[in-house]
Design an enzyme around this catalytic site. Structure first.
Site, short mmCIF file in Angstrom:
data_model
loop_
_atom_site.label_atom_id
_atom_site.label_comp_id
_atom_site.label_asym_id
_atom_site.label_seq_id
_atom_site.Cartn_x
_atom_site.Cartn_y
_atom_site.Cartn_z
N HIS A 1 0.82 -1.22 0.00
CA HIS A 1 0.00 0.00 0.00
C HIS A 1 0.85 1.27 0.00
O HIS A 1 0.35 2.35 -0.28
CB HIS A 1 -1.00 0.00 1.17
CG HIS A 1 -0.42 0.28 2.52
ND1 HIS A 1 -0.24 -0.71 3.46
CD2 HIS A 1 0.00 1.42 3.10
CE1 HIS A 1 0.26 -0.18 4.56
NE2 HIS A 1 0.42 1.11 4.36
N SER B 1 4.60 2.79 7.81
CA SER B 1 4.36 1.63 6.96
C SER B 1 5.60 1.26 6.16
O SER B 1 6.20 2.11 5.51
CB SER B 1 3.22 1.90 5.98
OG SER B 1 1.98 1.72 6.58
N ASP C 1 0.26 -7.60 1.40
CA ASP C 1 0.64 -6.19 1.58
C ASP C 1 2.16 -6.02 1.65
O ASP C 1 2.67 -5.32 2.52
CB ASP C 1 -0.02 -5.59 2.82
CG ASP C 1 -0.04 -4.06 2.77
OD1 ASP C 1 0.47 -3.50 1.79
OD2 ASP C 1 -0.55 -3.43 3.71
#
Length: 373
Positions: A110, A225, A142
């Site tokens: 992402h 992230s 992911d």
């Protein structure tokens, strides 16, 4: 609680939040998600043990133990932070971890989104951003790998640890670029292991369901992230991916609840992408159907309506057809498409699982041999 990705949406104030419906999240934390959790460690090992032993004696020893722990933190930061990068995509900022000395960097899918080219800044260098290109992304887990166009001299790859050895109560540090603040470090403990969490819908598609996640109290914020969750042996034990939010507080952050993809899965995916340019062996179970959540007469989720069945797939071989409503999987009640994803995430390819479904008002049960995603 809801979940949001820890990906920075812009460089000023807007934070990209990825939310999961409350009912799904409650099911994860109160139900099946807890089943795979390990028990708290009975004692602490490694650098933290010496600090604990010192703290149990006189004040002078406690002060000495604190200083030793500080030195441990500083040592780990010096060891690992040069391997943590900031990734600048057109859609926002995220983090990454140098995977090898050939310029491969692992991050979240992402973070890269649909983009192919990026600017990468090594956390400790502070120099000009370097160009990088996407090798491949694997949204189902992911994860993604990008590669620097030119490998700078002295590029330092991180060491990835053994997720099986991660214990509840273990001290960890989260490193990345939260809110665009590069070279940032937060500290906490491993709060739980074996969690299953589902990301929210993105672009009309259901988000990834991630199994065996490491839960941590280390602060995970937008921009973290793809960064590093690190133990006191300077090993990456996970890739921070999601942070929890509380809908009762208007979607504000739920402090101390973050999740990281385990290092073992990171290595599995990254090694295949680097070798083959794609994931060839996911190790994740598949039923071979697409579906949607259906509601009962009281407008409550009541099962998964099968929209299509993969030809010669596991479900088709067991006699499941489009239009059937799946209601149980391995003895677990299915209420939503997310609950089915979570059940599959905790299963293995080749496993034989009982599936209950309804057709024309009649209940049927079959045994399905699961395939691979």
């Amino acid at each position: 609680m809801d979940f949001r990705s820890s990906h920075r949406a812009d460089r000023i104030s807007v934070r990209r939040r990825v939310l999961l419906p409350l009912t799904v999240c409650s099911a994860v934390l109160a139900g099946a998600g807890l089943a795979g959790c390990s028990e708290p460690a009975s004692q602490t090992s490694g650098p933290a043990a010496s600090a604990s032993a010192a703290a149990a004696s006189d004040p002078g020893s406690r002060a000495s133990g604190t200083r030793e722990l500080e030195k441990d933190y500083q040592r780990v930061i010096q060891d690992v932070l040069p391997s943590v990068v900031q990734i600048d995509a057109r859609s926002g900022l995220g983090s990454g971890v140098v995977y090898d000395n050939k310029g491969h960097v692992v991050t979240n899918a992402h973070v890269v989104g649909d983009e192919k080219e990026f600017k990468v800044t090594i956390a400790t260098e502070g120099g000009d951003p370097m160009a990088a290109k996407l090798v491949a992304a694997y949204p189902e887990q992911d994860l993604a790998v990008i590669k620097l166009d030119q490998v700078p001299e002295g590029l330092k790859a991180a060491r990835f640890g053994d997720t099986e050895k991660v214990e509840v109560g273990q001290m960890v540090l989260a490193m990345g670029s939260p809110l665009g603040l590069s070279s940032s470090v937060t500290q906490g403990i491993v709060s739980a292991v074996g969690r299953t969490v589902s990301e929210p819908r993105q672009g009309g598609s259901a988000g990834a369901t991630l199994a065996n996640m490491v839960q941590t109290s280390a602060a995970i914020n937008p921009g973290n992230s793809g960064g590093a969750l690190v133990d006191l042996d300077s090993q990456v034990v996970g890739i921070p991916t999601l942070a929890a939010t509380d809908p009762q507080l208007g979607g504000s952050a739920a402090p101390g609840i973050g999740f990281a993809i385990p290092a073992s899965m990171v290595r599995t995916v990254a090694d295949q992408i680097i070798k083959d340019g794609k994931v060839t062996d996911s190790g994740r179970a598949a039923l071979g159907v697409s579906g949607r959540t259906v509601l009962d007469d009281n407008f409550q989720p009541a099962g998964v309506a099968v929209a299509s069945v993969q030809k010669d797939g596991p479900a088709a071989k067991a006699g499941i057809e489009a239009g059937d409503i799946l209601v149980t999987f391995g003895g677990r009640q299915l209420t939503t498409i997310t609950s089915l994803s979570e059940a599959l995430a905790s299963s293995k390819p080749g496993a034989k699982v009982g599936v209950g479904y309804e057709r024309d008002g009649a209940r049927r049960n079959v045994e399905v041999t699961l395939g691979e995603m």
